[in-house]
Design a protein around this motif. Structure first.
Motif, PDB file in Angstrom:
ATOM      1  N   GLU A 317      -1.839  -2.454  -3.297  1.00 27.30           N
ATOM      2  CA  GLU A 317      -1.017  -1.638  -4.197  1.00 27.30           C
ATOM      3  C   GLU A 317       0.289  -2.334  -4.588  1.00 27.30           C
ATOM      4  O   GLU A 317       0.812  -2.133  -5.688  1.00 27.30           O
ATOM      5  N   LYS A 319       0.930  -5.180  -5.552  1.00 24.06           N
ATOM      6  CA  LYS A 319       0.817  -6.064  -6.716  1.00 24.06           C
ATOM      7  C   LYS A 319       1.119  -5.334  -8.027  1.00 24.06           C
ATOM      8  O   LYS A 319       1.417  -5.955  -9.029  1.00 24.06           O
ATOM      9  N   ASN A 320       1.042  -3.996  -7.971  1.00 26.30           N
ATOM     10  CA  ASN A 320       1.213  -3.228  -9.216  1.00 26.30           C
ATOM     11  C   ASN A 320       2.324  -2.183  -9.115  1.00 26.30           C
ATOM     12  O   ASN A 320       2.257  -1.132  -9.739  1.00 26.30           O
ATOM     13  N   THR A 321       3.341  -2.485  -8.305  1.00 26.61           N
ATOM     14  CA  THR A 321       4.409  -1.497  -8.174  1.00 26.61           C
ATOM     15  C   THR A 321       5.781  -2.140  -8.346  1.00 26.61           C
ATOM     16  O   THR A 321       5.978  -3.318  -8.057  1.00 26.61           O
TER      17      THR A 321
END
Length: 340
Positions: A317, A319-321
């Protein structure tokens, strides 16, 4: 003038090498049989001994003694690297053009000055340009009998198939944390640098499979600490997380102490510890607990397995926050409140 540890304690014999026994055995057999190949490819990560093995092998095949290793007693072995005109080291990262290889092609024609073999050690060979590889290929296909090439690289996949097919390839094994730790203890003891075990473990982990990096880190910390290695100084320099801090956080999670878990997490985050590093260290800690129980034939606490699962999910997660700290804290709270 201070000499870096990795230079001062570079392996000079096959016996001093760590973790490459499979390669040493074959090279020794070749020396004993007299069947020396014209081209070798040493492939593997940085700082794991490729150049050291190349230098030892080069000395061994030119040694005037009767063994399968440098005797360091004969005239050949006593020559310093800078004095030996028959062992030529080339950094392909700096000499990667066609002209450099054309010059090499001219020099290989000449007989060794006072050795059996003229040995060319070409480091970072994957950095050669396409034109340079093409110019090098003919020499590699039909080298003079007195020439031996040792090509070293961290990225063998970048070499043309035509070059790979003409070399005897050796893939160097990446050292384990235990092997790096063993080498560190020996070198630091020989260098009369005091240390504690937590320092050794932290440096070995941070070296990421590189003997050279481990010694460089140790050298820097020792220089700043008056020839002492203390775990606090190592942790500060690396920006790492001490074992004790990780243990405090992990124990709070397992005991389902939400308040202490959040406090310890915030403390580490406020000190500038990266969320990714915290996840890695926590997963390593919980993994060791699982392995210890498995060795005894028992099963770890259910919350240990839940922690591993949720931390692994969090890694993806992240990687996309844009809010890693918030996600980390929420993850720990959700783990503590896991049922079962």
């Amino acid at each position: 003038m201070h000499q870096a540890l990795y230079r001062q304690f570079r392996s000079k014999t096959f016996e001093e090498l760590t973790g490459q026994e499979h390669i040493v055995k074959i090279l020794k057999n070749q020396i004993a049989s007299g069947k020396i190949s014209h081209a070798y490819l040493f492939n593997g990560g940085r700082g794991i001994g490729k150049t050291s093995v190349a230098r030892i092998f080069a000395k061994a095949i030119n040694c005037l003694g009767t063994g399968v290793k440098p005797c360091y007693k004969c005239e050949q072995c006593k020559l310093k690297d800078i004095e030996n005109l028959d062992i030529i080291e080339i950094d392909a990262a700096s000499n990667n053009g066609v002209d450099s290889i054309r010059e090499l092609r001219e020099t290989v024609k000449f007989l060794p000055v006072n050795s059996k073999y003229k040995v060319y050690i070409v480091d970072e060979v994957h950095m050669l340009s396409d034109g340079a590889f093409n110019a090098f290929l003919k020499t590699l296909e039909e080298p003079p009998s007195h020439v031996v090439f040792i090509l070293a690289t961290t990225e063998a996949h970048k070499l043309p198939a035509t070059v790979l097919s003409r070399c005897m390839r050796f893939d160097f094994k990446q050292p384990t944390v235990a092997e790096i730790s063993t080498l560190l203890r020996k070198v630091l003891t020989d260098a009369k640098i005091t240390f504690d075990e937590e320092s050794i473990e932290a440096i070995a982990e941070a070296a990421d499979g590189s003997f050279r990096d481990a010694l460089s880190i140790a050298d820097s910390v020792a220089a700043a600490g008056n020839m002492k290695l203390e775990s606090k100084a190592v942790v500060n320099m690396l920006g790492a997380i001490s074992k004790k801090e990780v243990e405090t956080l992990a124990n709070a999670i397992v005991k389902k102490d939400e308040k202490k878990t959040v406090q310890q997490a915030e403390k580490l985050l406020s000190e500038g510890k990266a969320v990714s590093a915290l996840i890695k260290e926590l997963m390593k800690y919980f993994k060791n607990i699982v392995l210890e129980h498995a060795a005894k034939g028992t099963r770890a606490d259910a919350l240990v397995y839940a922690s591993l699962e949720k931390l692994a999910e969090l890694e993806v997660e992240l990687k996309n926050t844009l809010s890693p700290r918030l996600l980390f804290t929420v993850c720990l709270i959700n783990t503590i409140n896991t049922k079962g």
